[in-house]
Design a protein around this motif. Structure first.
Motif, PDB file in Angstrom:
ATOM      1  N   ARG A 190      30.807  25.843 -34.568  1.00  0.00           N
ATOM      2  CA  ARG A 190      31.727  24.786 -35.014  1.00  0.00           C
ATOM      3  C   ARG A 190      32.765  25.337 -35.987  1.00  0.00           C
ATOM      4  NH1 ARG A 190      28.748  21.407 -38.753  1.00  0.00           N
ATOM      5  NH2 ARG A 190      29.616  22.842 -40.265  1.00  0.00           N
ATOM      6  N   GLU A 191      32.318  26.133 -36.944  1.00  0.00           N
ATOM      7  CA  GLU A 191      33.236  26.656 -37.961  1.00  0.00           C
ATOM      8  C   GLU A 191      34.236  27.644 -37.383  1.00  0.00           C
ATOM      9  OE1 GLU A 191      33.830  25.383 -40.836  1.00  0.00           O
ATOM     10  OE2 GLU A 191      32.258  23.953 -40.343  1.00  0.00           O
ATOM     11  N   LEU A 192      33.817  28.454 -36.420  1.00  0.00           N
ATOM     12  CA  LEU A 192      34.754  29.384 -35.790  1.00  0.00           C
ATOM     13  C   LEU A 192      35.839  28.615 -35.032  1.00  0.00           C
ATOM     14  CD1 LEU A 192      32.357  32.181 -34.498  1.00  0.00           C
ATOM     15  CD2 LEU A 192      33.825  32.227 -36.534  1.00  0.00           C
ATOM     16  N   ILE A 193      35.462  27.553 -34.363  1.00  0.00           N
ATOM     17  CA  ILE A 193      36.436  26.724 -33.641  1.00  0.00           C
ATOM     18  C   ILE A 193      37.384  26.053 -34.634  1.00  0.00           C
ATOM     19  CG2 ILE A 193      36.706  24.608 -32.267  1.00  0.00           C
ATOM     20  CD1 ILE A 193      34.075  25.488 -30.809  1.00  0.00           C
ATOM     21  N   GLU A 194      36.837  25.459 -35.696  1.00  0.00           N
ATOM     22  CA  GLU A 194      37.684  24.788 -36.687  1.00  0.00           C
ATOM     23  C   GLU A 194      38.622  25.770 -37.385  1.00  0.00           C
ATOM     24  OE1 GLU A 194      35.580  22.213 -39.371  1.00  0.00           O
ATOM     25  OE2 GLU A 194      34.664  21.085 -37.735  1.00  0.00           O
ATOM     26  N   THR A 195      38.141  26.970 -37.676  1.00  0.00           N
ATOM     27  CA  THR A 195      38.983  27.982 -38.310  1.00  0.00           C
ATOM     28  C   THR A 195      40.108  28.399 -37.376  1.00  0.00           C
ATOM     29  OG1 THR A 195      37.150  28.766 -39.681  1.00  0.00           O
ATOM     30  CG2 THR A 195      38.988  30.280 -39.378  1.00  0.00           C
ATOM     31  N   HIS A 196      39.796  28.566 -36.102  1.00  0.00           N
ATOM     32  CA  HIS A 196      40.826  28.924 -35.119  1.00  0.00           C
ATOM     33  C   HIS A 196      41.894  27.826 -35.055  1.00  0.00           C
ATOM     34  CE1 HIS A 196      42.686  30.525 -31.526  1.00  0.00           C
ATOM     35  NE2 HIS A 196      42.583  29.330 -30.978  1.00  0.00           N
ATOM     36  N   ILE A 197      41.472  26.588 -34.989  1.00  0.00           N
ATOM     37  CA  ILE A 197      42.413  25.465 -34.934  1.00  0.00           C
ATOM     38  C   ILE A 197      43.275  25.428 -36.194  1.00  0.00           C
ATOM     39  CG2 ILE A 197      42.582  22.932 -35.002  1.00  0.00           C
ATOM     40  CD1 ILE A 197      40.079  22.931 -33.110  1.00  0.00           C
ATOM     41  N   HIS A 198      42.652  25.625 -37.345  1.00  0.00           N
ATOM     42  CA  HIS A 198      43.389  25.615 -38.616  1.00  0.00           C
ATOM     43  C   HIS A 198      44.427  26.734 -38.652  1.00  0.00           C
ATOM     44  CE1 HIS A 198      43.970  26.729 -42.905  1.00  0.00           C
ATOM     45  NE2 HIS A 198      44.181  25.426 -42.988  1.00  0.00           N
ATOM     46  N   ARG A 199      44.032  27.932 -38.240  1.00  0.00           N
ATOM     47  CA  ARG A 199      44.971  29.061 -38.241  1.00  0.00           C
ATOM     48  C   ARG A 199      46.127  28.819 -37.280  1.00  0.00           C
ATOM     49  NH1 ARG A 199      40.315  33.758 -38.417  1.00  0.00           N
ATOM     50  NH2 ARG A 199      39.835  33.513 -40.633  1.00  0.00           N
ATOM     51  N   GLU A 200      45.853  28.241 -36.117  1.00  0.00           N
ATOM     52  CA  GLU A 200      46.905  27.930 -35.152  1.00  0.00           C
ATOM     53  C   GLU A 200      47.864  26.888 -35.729  1.00  0.00           C
ATOM     54  OE1 GLU A 200      47.630  29.185 -31.990  1.00  0.00           O
ATOM     55  OE2 GLU A 200      46.214  30.749 -32.583  1.00  0.00           O
ATOM     56  N   ARG A 201      47.331  25.896 -36.431  1.00  0.00           N
ATOM     57  CA  ARG A 201      48.181  24.861 -37.029  1.00  0.00           C
ATOM     58  C   ARG A 201      49.071  25.467 -38.118  1.00  0.00           C
ATOM     59  NH1 ARG A 201      44.729  20.639 -37.994  1.00  0.00           N
ATOM     60  NH2 ARG A 201      43.855  21.829 -39.699  1.00  0.00           N
ATOM     61  N   VAL A 202      48.506  26.333 -38.961  1.00  0.00           N
ATOM     62  CA  VAL A 202      49.296  26.981 -40.013  1.00  0.00           C
ATOM     63  C   VAL A 202      50.413  27.814 -39.391  1.00  0.00           C
ATOM     64  CG1 VAL A 202      49.194  28.765 -41.816  1.00  0.00           C
ATOM     65  CG2 VAL A 202      47.473  26.953 -41.760  1.00  0.00           C
ATOM     66  N   LEU A 203      50.102  28.554 -38.332  1.00  0.00           N
ATOM     67  CA  LEU A 203      51.108  29.360 -37.648  1.00  0.00           C
ATOM     68  C   LEU A 203      52.209  28.470 -37.061  1.00  0.00           C
ATOM     69  CD1 LEU A 203      52.042  32.140 -36.654  1.00  0.00           C
ATOM     70  CD2 LEU A 203      50.566  31.816 -34.653  1.00  0.00           C
ATOM     71  N   ALA A 204      51.818  27.366 -36.431  1.00  0.00           N
ATOM     72  CA  ALA A 204      52.807  26.441 -35.851  1.00  0.00           C
ATOM     73  C   ALA A 204      53.693  25.849 -36.942  1.00  0.00           C
ATOM     74  CB  ALA A 204      52.101  25.334 -35.073  1.00  0.00           C
ATOM     75  N   GLU A 205      53.110  25.505 -38.089  1.00  0.00           N
ATOM     76  CA  GLU A 205      53.895  24.954 -39.190  1.00  0.00           C
ATOM     77  C   GLU A 205      54.883  25.979 -39.727  1.00  0.00           C
ATOM     78  OE1 GLU A 205      50.873  23.577 -41.882  1.00  0.00           O
ATOM     79  OE2 GLU A 205      50.522  21.745 -40.725  1.00  0.00           O
ATOM     80  N   LYS A 206      54.475  27.248 -39.801  1.00  0.00           N
ATOM     81  CA  LYS A 206      55.383  28.300 -40.258  1.00  0.00           C
ATOM     82  C   LYS A 206      56.527  28.486 -39.270  1.00  0.00           C
ATOM     83  CE  LYS A 206      52.165  30.981 -43.053  1.00  0.00           C
ATOM     84  NZ  LYS A 206      51.410  32.229 -43.199  1.00  0.00           N
ATOM     85  N   LYS A 207      56.209  28.460 -37.982  1.00  0.00           N
ATOM     86  CA  LYS A 207      57.249  28.608 -36.961  1.00  0.00           C
ATOM     87  C   LYS A 207      58.214  27.433 -37.001  1.00  0.00           C
ATOM     88  CE  LYS A 207      54.773  31.494 -33.643  1.00  0.00           C
ATOM     89  NZ  LYS A 207      54.205  31.559 -32.274  1.00  0.00           N
ATOM     90  N   LEU A 208      57.695  26.222 -37.198  1.00  0.00           N
ATOM     91  CA  LEU A 208      58.547  25.047 -37.285  1.00  0.00           C
ATOM     92  C   LEU A 208      59.469  25.141 -38.505  1.00  0.00           C
ATOM     93  CD1 LEU A 208      59.395  22.258 -36.275  1.00  0.00           C
ATOM     94  CD2 LEU A 208      57.502  21.289 -37.615  1.00  0.00           C
ATOM     95  N   ALA A 209      58.938  25.561 -39.640  1.00  0.00           N
ATOM     96  CA  ALA A 209      59.759  25.698 -40.848  1.00  0.00           C
ATOM     97  C   ALA A 209      60.854  26.743 -40.634  1.00  0.00           C
ATOM     98  CB  ALA A 209      58.883  26.071 -42.042  1.00  0.00           C
ATOM     99  N   ALA A 210      60.518  27.859 -39.993  1.00  0.00           N
ATOM    100  CA  ALA A 210      61.514  28.894 -39.715  1.00  0.00           C
ATOM    101  C   ALA A 210      62.583  28.373 -38.755  1.00  0.00           C
ATOM    102  CB  ALA A 210      60.840  30.132 -39.138  1.00  0.00           C
TER     103      ALA A 210
END
Length: 180
Positions: free
Chosen positions: A120-140
């Motif tokens: 569960r934690e590996l899946i949640e961490t992956h989702i969190h990292r993907e969301r952070v990356l998407a937010e950085k790309k959106l800001a850029a």
């Protein structure tokens, strides 16, 4: 994600308990590779030398603790889930650990829960990292778009639904003789 390699940093003073964790995860289909540390300094060195999928920390160690491990992860801003283990932990202590940043807690006499918790934690961490990356790309992307509009030689005017001017780029300011 049974059948998956798993790099585990185990914060534990007992070699036997660390081996039990490793064996239980292997029994559940993981291929665990672990390093055991029992001091803050050893943990910091392990974090600097290798990337870890998960940290499993005993709640109480001589001179160190699971809460100390959580604090190190937070200070270093590492996005690594941490699970607290204990031979004896009451509900109040478990809640305090979760509030401090632990993703879960598990009793050492019930390690069969460890595999599903890690999955569960590996899946949640992956989702969190993907969301952070998407937010950085959106800001850029937004910054890039804004720079294009500000430096465009054509006048750009944005009018809201209320028919009020919401934005003028510098070229439009020159064209209309008005500032934004």
């Amino acid at each position: 994600m049974p059948g998956k390699d798993l790099n585990i940093l185990i914060v534990e003073d007992s070699i036997d308990d660390a081996v039990l964790i490793q064996r239980e995860l292997a029994r559940q289909g993981y291929r665990p590779v672990f390093e055991r540390v029992d001091t803050a300094g050893a943990m910091e060195a392990a974090l600097a030398n290798q990337s870890w999928d998960i940290v499993i920390a005993d709640y109480v160690l001589p001179g160190f603790s699971g809460l100390g491990a959580l604090k190190i992860l937070q200070e270093k801003r590492l996005d690594i889930p941490c699970i607290i283990t204990s031979g004896r932990i009451d509900e109040e202590t478990a809640v305090a650990a979760m509030r401090a940043g632990a993703k879960d807690y598990i009793m050492k006499d019930n390690l069969k829960r460890l595999g599903p918790i890690i999955e569960r934690e590996l899946i949640e961490t992956h989702i969190h990292r993907e969301r952070v990356l998407a937010e950085k790309k959106l800001a850029a992307s937004r910054l890039n778009f804004r720079n294009v509009i500000l430096h465009d030689v054509d006048g750009i005017l944005i009018i809201g639904r209320d028919e009020k001017i919401r934005f003028l780029n510098p070229a439009a300011e020159k064209l209309f003789g008005r500032t934004a």
